[in-house]
Design a protein around this motif. Structure first.
Motif, PDB file in Angstrom:
ATOM      1  N   HIS A 129      16.849  -6.133  -0.034  1.00 39.24           N
ATOM      2  CA  HIS A 129      15.969  -6.772  -1.014  1.00 39.24           C
ATOM      3  C   HIS A 129      14.910  -5.807  -1.506  1.00 39.24           C
ATOM      4  O   HIS A 129      14.559  -4.834  -0.852  1.00 39.24           O
ATOM      5  CB  HIS A 129      15.370  -8.076  -0.488  1.00 39.24           C
ATOM      6  CG  HIS A 129      14.686  -8.014   0.844  1.00 39.24           C
ATOM      7  ND1 HIS A 129      13.482  -7.379   1.029  1.00 39.24           N
ATOM      8  CD2 HIS A 129      15.031  -8.546   2.047  1.00 39.24           C
ATOM      9  CE1 HIS A 129      13.115  -7.523   2.296  1.00 39.24           C
ATOM     10  NE2 HIS A 129      14.035  -8.212   2.946  1.00 39.24           N
ATOM     11  N   ASN A 130      14.437  -6.123  -2.681  1.00 34.88           N
ATOM     12  CA  ASN A 130      13.406  -5.316  -3.335  1.00 34.88           C
ATOM     13  C   ASN A 130      12.365  -6.307  -3.851  1.00 34.88           C
ATOM     14  O   ASN A 130      12.493  -6.839  -4.944  1.00 34.88           O
ATOM     15  CB  ASN A 130      14.077  -4.529  -4.476  1.00 34.88           C
ATOM     16  CG  ASN A 130      13.078  -3.723  -5.297  1.00 34.88           C
ATOM     17  OD1 ASN A 130      11.899  -3.654  -4.979  1.00 34.88           O
ATOM     18  ND2 ASN A 130      13.570  -3.126  -6.374  1.00 34.88           N
ATOM     19  N   LEU A 185      10.961  -1.106  -0.828  1.00 36.03           N
ATOM     20  CA  LEU A 185       9.694  -1.675  -1.288  1.00 36.03           C
ATOM     21  C   LEU A 185       8.990  -0.561  -2.045  1.00 36.03           C
ATOM     22  O   LEU A 185       8.740   0.508  -1.491  1.00 36.03           O
ATOM     23  CB  LEU A 185       8.878  -2.139  -0.078  1.00 36.03           C
ATOM     24  CG  LEU A 185       7.537  -2.808  -0.368  1.00 36.03           C
ATOM     25  CD1 LEU A 185       7.694  -4.029  -1.256  1.00 36.03           C
ATOM     26  CD2 LEU A 185       6.858  -3.215   0.942  1.00 36.03           C
ATOM     27  N   TYR A 186       8.700  -0.825  -3.319  1.00 35.80           N
ATOM     28  CA  TYR A 186       8.076   0.220  -4.127  1.00 35.80           C
ATOM     29  C   TYR A 186       6.595   0.302  -3.828  1.00 35.80           C
ATOM     30  O   TYR A 186       5.920  -0.712  -3.682  1.00 35.80           O
ATOM     31  CB  TYR A 186       8.347  -0.019  -5.617  1.00 35.80           C
ATOM     32  CG  TYR A 186       9.737   0.454  -5.959  1.00 35.80           C
ATOM     33  CD1 TYR A 186       9.938   1.764  -6.372  1.00 35.80           C
ATOM     34  CD2 TYR A 186      10.847  -0.361  -5.761  1.00 35.80           C
ATOM     35  CE1 TYR A 186      11.215   2.247  -6.616  1.00 35.80           C
ATOM     36  CE2 TYR A 186      12.125   0.103  -6.000  1.00 35.80           C
ATOM     37  CZ  TYR A 186      12.308   1.404  -6.433  1.00 35.80           C
ATOM     38  OH  TYR A 186      13.565   1.883  -6.658  1.00 35.80           O
ATOM     39  N   SER A 187       6.114   1.530  -3.707  1.00 34.98           N
ATOM     40  CA  SER A 187       4.715   1.750  -3.403  1.00 34.98           C
ATOM     41  C   SER A 187       4.223   2.897  -4.274  1.00 34.98           C
ATOM     42  O   SER A 187       5.007   3.743  -4.686  1.00 34.98           O
ATOM     43  CB  SER A 187       4.581   2.087  -1.924  1.00 34.98           C
ATOM     44  OG  SER A 187       3.236   2.295  -1.609  1.00 34.98           O
ATOM     45  N   GLY A 192       4.635  -9.801  -0.741  1.00 35.78           N
ATOM     46  CA  GLY A 192       5.018  -8.711  -1.643  1.00 35.78           C
ATOM     47  C   GLY A 192       4.554  -7.336  -1.192  1.00 35.78           C
ATOM     48  O   GLY A 192       4.931  -6.330  -1.779  1.00 35.78           O
ATOM     49  N   TRP A 193       3.716  -7.267  -0.180  1.00 37.59           N
ATOM     50  CA  TRP A 193       3.293  -5.977   0.370  1.00 37.59           C
ATOM     51  C   TRP A 193       3.986  -5.767   1.706  1.00 37.59           C
ATOM     52  O   TRP A 193       4.498  -6.711   2.300  1.00 37.59           O
ATOM     53  CB  TRP A 193       1.783  -5.965   0.584  1.00 37.59           C
ATOM     54  CG  TRP A 193       0.998  -6.264  -0.647  1.00 37.59           C
ATOM     55  CD1 TRP A 193       0.365  -7.437  -0.937  1.00 37.59           C
ATOM     56  CD2 TRP A 193       0.763  -5.406  -1.773  1.00 37.59           C
ATOM     57  NE1 TRP A 193      -0.243  -7.337  -2.157  1.00 37.59           N
ATOM     58  CE2 TRP A 193      -0.023  -6.115  -2.700  1.00 37.59           C
ATOM     59  CE3 TRP A 193       1.142  -4.085  -2.091  1.00 37.59           C
ATOM     60  CZ2 TRP A 193      -0.447  -5.572  -3.912  1.00 37.59           C
ATOM     61  CZ3 TRP A 193       0.722  -3.550  -3.299  1.00 37.59           C
ATOM     62  CH2 TRP A 193      -0.060  -4.278  -4.192  1.00 37.59           C
ATOM     63  N   ILE A 194       3.887  -4.551   2.241  1.00 41.26           N
ATOM     64  CA  ILE A 194       4.545  -4.296   3.528  1.00 41.26           C
ATOM     65  C   ILE A 194       3.938  -5.170   4.629  1.00 41.26           C
ATOM     66  O   ILE A 194       4.640  -5.602   5.538  1.00 41.26           O
ATOM     67  CB  ILE A 194       4.460  -2.790   3.909  1.00 41.26           C
ATOM     68  CG1 ILE A 194       5.360  -2.471   5.107  1.00 41.26           C
ATOM     69  CG2 ILE A 194       3.045  -2.363   4.215  1.00 41.26           C
ATOM     70  CD1 ILE A 194       6.830  -2.525   4.852  1.00 41.26           C
ATOM     71  N   THR A 195       2.650  -5.458   4.547  1.00 40.87           N
ATOM     72  CA  THR A 195       2.049  -6.304   5.584  1.00 40.87           C
ATOM     73  C   THR A 195       2.773  -7.640   5.658  1.00 40.87           C
ATOM     74  O   THR A 195       3.011  -8.178   6.743  1.00 40.87           O
ATOM     75  CB  THR A 195       0.543  -6.521   5.316  1.00 40.87           C
ATOM     76  OG1 THR A 195      -0.055  -5.246   5.122  1.00 40.87           O
ATOM     77  CG2 THR A 195      -0.131  -7.222   6.480  1.00 40.87           C
ATOM     78  N   LYS A 247       7.354   4.902  -5.630  1.00 38.64           N
ATOM     79  CA  LYS A 247       8.355   5.382  -4.669  1.00 38.64           C
ATOM     80  C   LYS A 247       9.062   4.203  -4.034  1.00 38.64           C
ATOM     81  O   LYS A 247       8.412   3.290  -3.530  1.00 38.64           O
ATOM     82  CB  LYS A 247       7.651   6.177  -3.570  1.00 38.64           C
ATOM     83  CG  LYS A 247       6.867   7.349  -4.076  1.00 38.64           C
ATOM     84  CD  LYS A 247       6.228   8.137  -2.950  1.00 38.64           C
ATOM     85  CE  LYS A 247       5.057   7.406  -2.333  1.00 38.64           C
ATOM     86  NZ  LYS A 247       4.207   8.299  -1.521  1.00 38.64           N
ATOM     87  N   GLY A 248      10.382   4.265  -4.000  1.00 40.92           N
ATOM     88  CA  GLY A 248      11.155   3.183  -3.395  1.00 40.92           C
ATOM     89  C   GLY A 248      11.321   3.439  -1.909  1.00 40.92           C
ATOM     90  O   GLY A 248      12.276   4.074  -1.455  1.00 40.92           O
TER      91      GLY A 248
END
Ligand code: WT7
Length: 656
Positions: free
Chosen positions: A166-167, A267-269, A314-317, A277-278
């Protein structure tokens, strides 16, 4: 309690205290009491991690723990197969815990839904079948653009069940950002919503997504969760209502055995260029890391605790500490749809009381907002069930730490200040709350199995304790990112070139205390901003601003801000003889919201005739930061035209 004078005095007194040992009432029952786990891990870190991987259910046991034969392309738990959704849901149901609540969902308007593990089990299987019915299978990327509703968890786990990475895109990003992320990841489907609710207003999501998504050929299906209501155009052949698709699907879907290294998500950051960056995470290592850290850093007792992480999925947390970590451990969590100040500024504490929250995890920026709103709001609620507090996203200033400790924690809850990154997958530096004292402002020490060094930027040698240097991680860890989606070269150059393929370059400045090895993370050293704990790229914002027709050039800096840590401040030069006006300022801010999202809008715009550049044409952002923050200017002799700085100082003085 309205006696703010007293509170101020108490906080002043607490400021004198350096260390806060775990309260006896907490330490007594804590999972870990001493440093023996750190020591056990130090004896053989790889074997220690392999031991922790046993907390997962594997279809096939791994044959190798770490393969470091081709650095920096490390792999973990080769030979093993498993499935993330099986570990998150099935095994808890099989163990007889199907009736346990996974999420107490609380909607903006006070709606409540209790989602049990059995509910997830049924819905995830249906959703997985619904994805399959649209031709989505192992390896296909699926975009997810949803608000904080239980469907987002079902969607993520359904992807995991069939091996479709997933993205997820944070709901605060613009449709254009979603488009970009779907395009670069070649997503085959997108799961989104009709409309989203925010503070009593409803914003159309599907229509704005439609406006930009038409040109994307790779995107074959858009699933639409019906949530906020309102107009929702559906395109024949492409668009399907999520509810209809699930209702039509069979409710049995075997979890696909996947290689430990199978990508679980991207997850793009934001990075230091305009292109996000993916960040790519895998299954076995990532799950091992989030499961262990969630259980031990939060001292979790799944049968008793009610845990709440206030981040967005939607964030890594949200990925690691709302979805995967908590579900690995069979946790009961609170999930809140809304904002911290809607319907009122005491809503968080009302919910803590209502659901009996025992473990609470939030960000310094939120704590500072609550401080502003006043201690009498939390005082109206019974927070006595709370037993541990967490912080993440940016350094926490001691004053906020102490307020959190005193006003929210009632001086009986340890605070874990958790340092990590989207790239690290899970918490890396913090304190084990029953074993180590808290030190306001310092995150703590590397966790068992994690190794850090603070080095000189030029020589790469470790700096003496107490001296500022660059934070690095010196051994691979299971939850580490494996690459940047489709861009191994950028992966190597961003993280592994500066100090070689065995030393991960973090991008943060830090220092370490001599006596106890506690690490103080100071902030980013690259062109990445941290606004309210959200990572933003200066280059990305600049490129959005410059794409406005009236703008010639722009430089963005992160200006120190009491509320948000840093705030976006943009220096803008206009085309030709155009004059900066308040209307144009509003237009540019709106333009950035359209291109990236509201969170990237500059708080401050400074009109500039020219920008300070070196002779080779590089913009000196450091000088702009000095100007914006009202500091004396450093050396300006390397500038092509030192006069530029005087002009800018004049502008700033005028504006004030
Ligand atoms: C950057 C990573 C980790 C999830 C949220 C942000 C900063 C994060 C702390 C902390 C000091 C922190 C660092 C890091 N950061 N947590 N406890 N103390 N700084 O994830 O968007 O990947 O950003 O956030 O600068 O490099 P992210």
């Amino acid at each position: 309690m309205t006696d703010t004078g007293h509170l101020e005095q108490d906080l002043e007194a607490l400021l004198q205290i350096e260390n806060f040992p775990p309260p006896a009432s907490f330490a007594e029952h804590a999972r870990i009491h001493d440093r023996s786990v750190h020591e056990a891990a130090a004896a053989d870190p790889v074997a220690w991690w392999a031991e922790q991987a046993k907390a997962l259910d594997w279809f096939t046991e791994p044959t190798t723990a770490l393969d470091d034969s081709n650095p920096p392309f490390y792999t973990w738990f080769k030979g093993g197969t498993l499935n993330a959704s099986y570990n998150a849901v099935d095994r808890h149901v099989l163990a007889g815990n199907g009736d346990r609540v996974a999420f107490h969902w609380h909607g903006e308007e006070g709606e409540q839904r209790a989602v049990t593990y059995a509910d997830l089990h049924r819905d995830v299987q249906r959703a997985a079948n619904a994805l399959k019915a649209r031709g989505i299978g192992k390896g296909d990327v699926v975009g997810i653009f949803l608000p904080m509703i239980p469907e987002v968890v079902v969607a993520m786990l359904a992807c995991a069940r069939i091996g479709a990475p997933h993205n997820v895109v944070f709901g605060g990003f613009s449709a254009e950002s979603v488009h970009e992320r779907m395009e670069v990841s070649e997503a085959k489907a997108l799961i989104t919503v009709d409309s989203a609710r925010r503070k009593g207003k409803t914003a159309p999501v599907k229509t704005t997504v439609d406006d930009v998504m038409g040109s994307l050929d790779t995107l074959e299906t858009i699933f639409v969760v019906q949530h906020g209501g309102g107009d929702c155009p559906m395109q024949d052949g492409r668009d399907v209502f999520w509810g209809d698709a699930l209702a039509a699907a069979d409710d049995e879907c075997e979890a696909e055995p996947l290689d430990a290294e199978h990508p679980l998500f991207i997850l793009y950051s934001s990075g230091s260029t305009a292109k996000p960056k993916g960040i790519q995470h895998t299954t076995g290592g990532y799950l091992t890391g989030v499961a262990w850290t969630h259980k031990h850093v939060f001292d979790l007792r799944p049968e008793e605790d009610v845990y709440w992480c206030s981040a967005d999925v939607g964030w890594i947390t949200g990925h690691s500490y709302i979805v995967y970590g908590p579900l690995m451990n069979g946790t009961t969590s609170v999930m809140f749809e809304g904002a911290p100040d809607y319907p009122h500024k005491g809503i968080w504490w009302e919910l803590c009381e209502q659901y009996g929250v025992t473990l609470f995890y939030t960000a310094p920026t939120a704590i500072r907002a609550c401080m502003k709103w006043g201690a009498d709001l939390p005082a109206q609620h019974d927070l006595s069930k709370l037993r541990l507090l967490g912080s993440v996203g940016e350094p926490i200033n001691p004053k906020a730490w102490l307020w959190y400790h005193k006003v929210i924690g009632g001086e009986r809850c340890p605070i874990v200040d958790t340092w990590w990154q989207t790239e690290t997958g899970h918490i890396m530096i913090t304190t084990l709350p029953g074993a180590q004292y808290g030190k306001p402002g310092s995150a703590g020490t590397p966790l068992p199995g994690v190794y850090a060094a603070i080095v000189d930027p030029d020589s790469g040698e470790e700096v003496p304790d107490g001296t500022q240097g660059l934070l690095t991680l010196t051994r691979p860890w299971p939850g580490m990112l494996r690459t940047l989606f489709g861009d191994d070269d950028r992966y190597v150059s961003t993280y592994w070139e500066k100090f070689g393929p065995q030393t991960y370059f973090v991008g943060d400045a830090s220092k370490r205390d001599a006596d106890d090895g506690y690490v103080w993370v100071i902030g980013r050293v690259d062109d990445v901003l941290n606004v309210s704990g959200h990572r933003m790229s200066t280059a990305e914002i600049e490129s959005a601003i410059v794409s406005h027709g009236k703008v010639a050039e722009s430089a963005v800096i992160g200006q120190t801000d009491e509320d948000t840590g840093q705030a976006v401040c943009a220096f803008v030069t206009l085309e030709g003889d155009l004059e900066g006006t308040p209307d144009l300022e509003a237009e540019i801010r709106e333009h950035v919201a359209q291109r990236i999202g509201k969170l990237a809008r500059p708080k401050r715009i400074v009109w500039a005739d020219d920008l300070p550049k070196t002779r080779s044409g590089k913009i000196m952002r450091r000088l702009l930061k000095d100007i914006a923050e009202g500091r004396a200017l450093g050396d300006v002799t390397t500038l092509r035209d030192p006069g530029v700085m005087q002009q800018l100082q004049g502008k700033i003085a005028e504006a004030q």
